[in-house]
Scaffold this motif. Sequence first.
Motif, short mmCIF file in Angstrom:
data_model
loop_
_atom_site.label_atom_id
_atom_site.label_comp_id
_atom_site.label_asym_id
_atom_site.label_seq_id
_atom_site.Cartn_x
_atom_site.Cartn_y
_atom_site.Cartn_z
N CYS A 205 0.70 -1.21 -0.08
CA CYS A 205 -0.14 0.12 0.00
C CYS A 205 0.91 1.28 -0.08
O CYS A 205 1.72 1.38 0.74
CB CYS A 205 -1.05 -0.07 1.27
SG CYS A 205 -2.09 1.24 1.36
N ALA A 207 1.79 5.30 0.18
CA ALA A 207 1.20 6.52 0.57
C ALA A 207 1.46 7.65 0.02
O ALA A 207 2.64 7.66 -0.71
CB ALA A 207 1.25 6.37 2.12
N CYS A 229 -3.55 7.29 1.74
CA CYS A 229 -3.41 5.80 1.49
C CYS A 229 -4.86 5.23 1.07
O CYS A 229 -5.63 5.48 1.88
CB CYS A 229 -2.52 5.19 2.12
SG CYS A 229 -3.37 4.58 3.54
N GLU A 289 2.82 9.76 6.88
CA GLU A 289 2.44 8.45 6.28
C GLU A 289 2.22 7.34 7.11
O GLU A 289 1.20 6.55 7.10
CB GLU A 289 3.73 8.14 5.62
CG GLU A 289 3.91 8.83 4.29
CD GLU A 289 4.88 9.84 4.41
OE1 GLU A 289 5.27 10.41 5.59
OE2 GLU A 289 5.65 10.32 3.35
N LEU A 293 -1.17 5.01 7.07
CA LEU A 293 -1.02 3.65 6.64
C LEU A 293 -1.56 2.67 7.86
O LEU A 293 -2.01 1.81 7.96
CB LEU A 293 0.41 3.43 6.73
CG LEU A 293 0.86 3.73 4.99
CD1 LEU A 293 2.23 4.02 5.01
CD2 LEU A 293 0.42 3.11 3.97
N TRP A 318 -5.23 -5.12 4.74
CA TRP A 318 -5.58 -3.55 4.92
C TRP A 318 -7.25 -3.58 4.79
O TRP A 318 -7.71 -4.47 4.12
CB TRP A 318 -5.28 -2.83 3.57
CG TRP A 318 -3.65 -2.92 3.28
CD1 TRP A 318 -3.07 -3.98 2.51
CD2 TRP A 318 -2.70 -2.36 3.89
NE1 TRP A 318 -1.76 -3.78 2.61
CE2 TRP A 318 -1.43 -2.72 3.50
CE3 TRP A 318 -2.38 -1.06 4.83
CZ2 TRP A 318 -0.18 -2.16 3.93
CZ3 TRP A 318 -1.48 -0.68 5.41
CH2 TRP A 318 -0.15 -1.22 5.04
#
Length: 412
Positions: A205, A207, A229, A289, A293, A318
Amino acid sequence: MKVLIIGAGGREHALASKIHQSAIVDKVYAIPGNEAMVNVAEIHNEIAESDQQAIVHFAKQTHIDWVVIGPEQPLIDGLADLLRNEGIKVFGPGQAAAQIEGSKLFAKQLMEKYDIPTADYKEVSNRKDALAYVETCELPVVIKKDGLAAGKGVIIAHTKDEAIDGVKAVYPEEQGQVVFESFLEGEEFSLMTFVNGDYAVPFDCIAQDHKRAYDNDEGPNTGGMGAYCPVPHINDEVLQQTNARIAQPIARAMSQEGYHFFGLLYIGAILTKEGPKVIEFNARFGDPEAQVLLTRMESDLMQHIVDLDERQPIDFKWKDEAVVGVMLASKGYPGAYDKGHEVSGFDLDSRYFVSGLKKDGDHYVNSGGRVILAIGEGITVKDAQTAAYDNAKKIKSDNLFYRSDIGDKAIK
Ligand code: AMP
Ligand code: GLY
């Protein structure tokens, strides 16, 4: 297991919150922590972040199993080495490997030797040579002082006059290491990568940070004014390229050169026409970030750290939602700013991560440049953005400002 977080910012607030939820963690401590972390960690602000001996003593006495170091300074000062020498497990590289962040030149030389895509560069060691260089170099040119600068030591000069002024600004004295870089054009993104020696596992993932102080990426560079993100318009192929061309080779390079990196390698990259190129490496999670995240991460961060230690596969999970974080900063930041103004209207819950607040009697006042990150979650980045700004607007203070376009690049 007992985990000790080192640091006092919003990133450490997010780390403490996330690790507090871990199924394998019994208790979280923070040195020095901040008062907003009280619901997720036992705070020890009587110990300074720079007091290495006191930190080691505390970790031994408290039978800490893992220390997670948030900020760059203690890493560069060698705190991880000291703890490891005492047999304590640490998430964060030792002093030698932390140079990947601490010295632009170290990072540049490594990338050059191992053919890792980044901007062309030229190093100079005194003002005279720097002034001579800007007479003939291509414009725009990027001027970076060697050493830590909290994201604020970079000058982008578009004209020769700006370059000359830039050189004067980075050279208050005659001598000093400065790196000139060619200017890269494209969109920036941040990829957090778990690294244990030559074993590297990037987060799946990406960001995106917002480094400039004001809307439309104008104004001076900051530590980061907001992040989100995932980044839907920077696709999986870019992530795979960044892994293959940057994450894996840099981990192997450090290993081959004898620098054992264990921790989080932050890849700050720019997506150029020729593919992703490195802007900077950091030896720790990005801030802000980390806050977005870790809010989106469903899987167990502490389990991932243990798996990394054992070189096991890391299985990220996620949430489906996007997450946007809007930074409220003290007016004047990244320059001079007033402290001590009341900040209210927020709760100590998952919608806010605190970096620059302290208690003054029964209320909070601002005590740093970046103050509090308002989080929003939603099905799309647009929904998350709306939620984040709703939460930002709840905060009352006469002395804070924020950008109004965090996440816009994903929404256009
Ligand atoms: P750094 O401290 O190296 O991360 O640089 C701070 C910011 O300056 C980056 O996030 C970029 O926005 C910008 N920057 C740094 N190096 C370059 C480059 N070579 N080309 C274009 N922009 C750059
Ligand atoms: N957000 C950029 C950094 O942490 O360096």
